[in-house]
Design an enzyme around this catalytic site. Structure first.
Site, PDB file in Angstrom:
ATOM      1  N   ARG A  59     -37.641  14.151   8.354  1.00 32.37           N
ATOM      2  CA  ARG A  59     -37.963  12.818   7.843  1.00 32.37           C
ATOM      3  C   ARG A  59     -38.444  11.872   8.924  1.00 32.37           C
ATOM      4  O   ARG A  59     -39.141  10.908   8.641  1.00 32.37           O
ATOM      5  CB  ARG A  59     -36.763  12.258   7.075  1.00 32.37           C
ATOM      6  CG  ARG A  59     -36.513  13.045   5.776  1.00 32.37           C
ATOM      7  CD  ARG A  59     -35.270  12.604   5.030  1.00 32.37           C
ATOM      8  NE  ARG A  59     -34.052  12.620   5.812  1.00 32.37           N
ATOM      9  CZ  ARG A  59     -33.281  13.699   6.000  1.00 32.37           C
ATOM     10  NH1 ARG A  59     -33.592  14.835   5.447  1.00 32.37           N
ATOM     11  NH2 ARG A  59     -32.194  13.615   6.726  1.00 32.37           N
ATOM     12  N   GLU A  96     -21.471  18.056  14.616  1.00 34.39           N
ATOM     13  CA  GLU A  96     -20.071  17.972  14.203  1.00 34.39           C
ATOM     14  C   GLU A  96     -19.528  19.342  13.801  1.00 34.39           C
ATOM     15  O   GLU A  96     -18.395  19.682  14.101  1.00 34.39           O
ATOM     16  CB  GLU A  96     -19.955  16.976  13.045  1.00 34.39           C
ATOM     17  CG  GLU A  96     -18.534  16.645  12.694  1.00 34.39           C
ATOM     18  CD  GLU A  96     -18.441  15.564  11.631  1.00 34.39           C
ATOM     19  OE1 GLU A  96     -17.335  15.344  11.133  1.00 34.39           O
ATOM     20  OE2 GLU A  96     -19.479  14.959  11.303  1.00 34.39           O
TER      21      GLU A  96
END
Length: 171
Positions: A59, A96
């Site tokens: 994006r 993460e």
């Protein structure tokens, strides 16, 4: 910015249960708001000595290429591994829940180039931080990082210190 925020759709449980994904598709489908969004994204950098805009897959390509067009500079795609056809510089980084990598052509940035990094969202900051490091490894200088939205509760801004950050919408 409320007009922009109204065009960002929440998608529950994507890409996994418990996540509320911020979908920019309705925003990029609206030509007037998309233009306003890009204008606001680059406003602090107009007239600055920026030589290129870099955007992360995928994006970041949307907003980054439009920002580069408006600033009259080139666009540098920062891609996932194996997507670029020429010699690349790579950076690996931790997420993460795993790891990832980004690549750029070795000739995409010249020593001393002043780069504006653009993406749709600042979340944990890991991808943006890796992008800045990749740009620096290629000899460029990161002028700032700009994002359409910021998920402040994930503290990505802290990970990007000391790079200047500009965001349009905060959650």
């Amino acid at each position: 910015m409320e007009k922009l925020k109204a065009k960002i759709r929440d998608v529950n449980d994507f890409p996994s249960p418990g996540i509320v994904f911020k979908d920019i598709t309705p925003l990029v489908q609206d030509p007037i708001l998309l233009r306003e969004c890009v204008a606001a994204l680059i406003q602090p950098y107009k007239g600055k000595a920026i030589t290129a805009v870099a955007g992360m897959e995928a994006r970041g390509f949307i907003f980054g290429s439009l920002a580069a067009w408006e600033l009259g500079v080139g666009f540098i795609p920062l891609r996932k591994p194996g997507k670029l056809p020429y010699d690349v510089q790579r950076i690996d980084y931790d997420l993460e829940y795993g790891s990832a990598a980004l690549e750029a052509h070795i000739d995409a940035i010249k020593a001393g180039d002043k780069i504006l990094v653009i993406d749709d969202v600042l979340a944990t900051g890991g991808t943006a931080r890796a992008s800045c490091e990749l740009i620096q490894n290629l000899g460029g200088e990161v002028v700032a990082c700009a994002f359409v939205m910021e998920l402040g509760f994930l503290h990505g801004r802290d990970v990007l210190a000391p790079y200047p950050i500009h965001t349009l919408i905060s959650y």
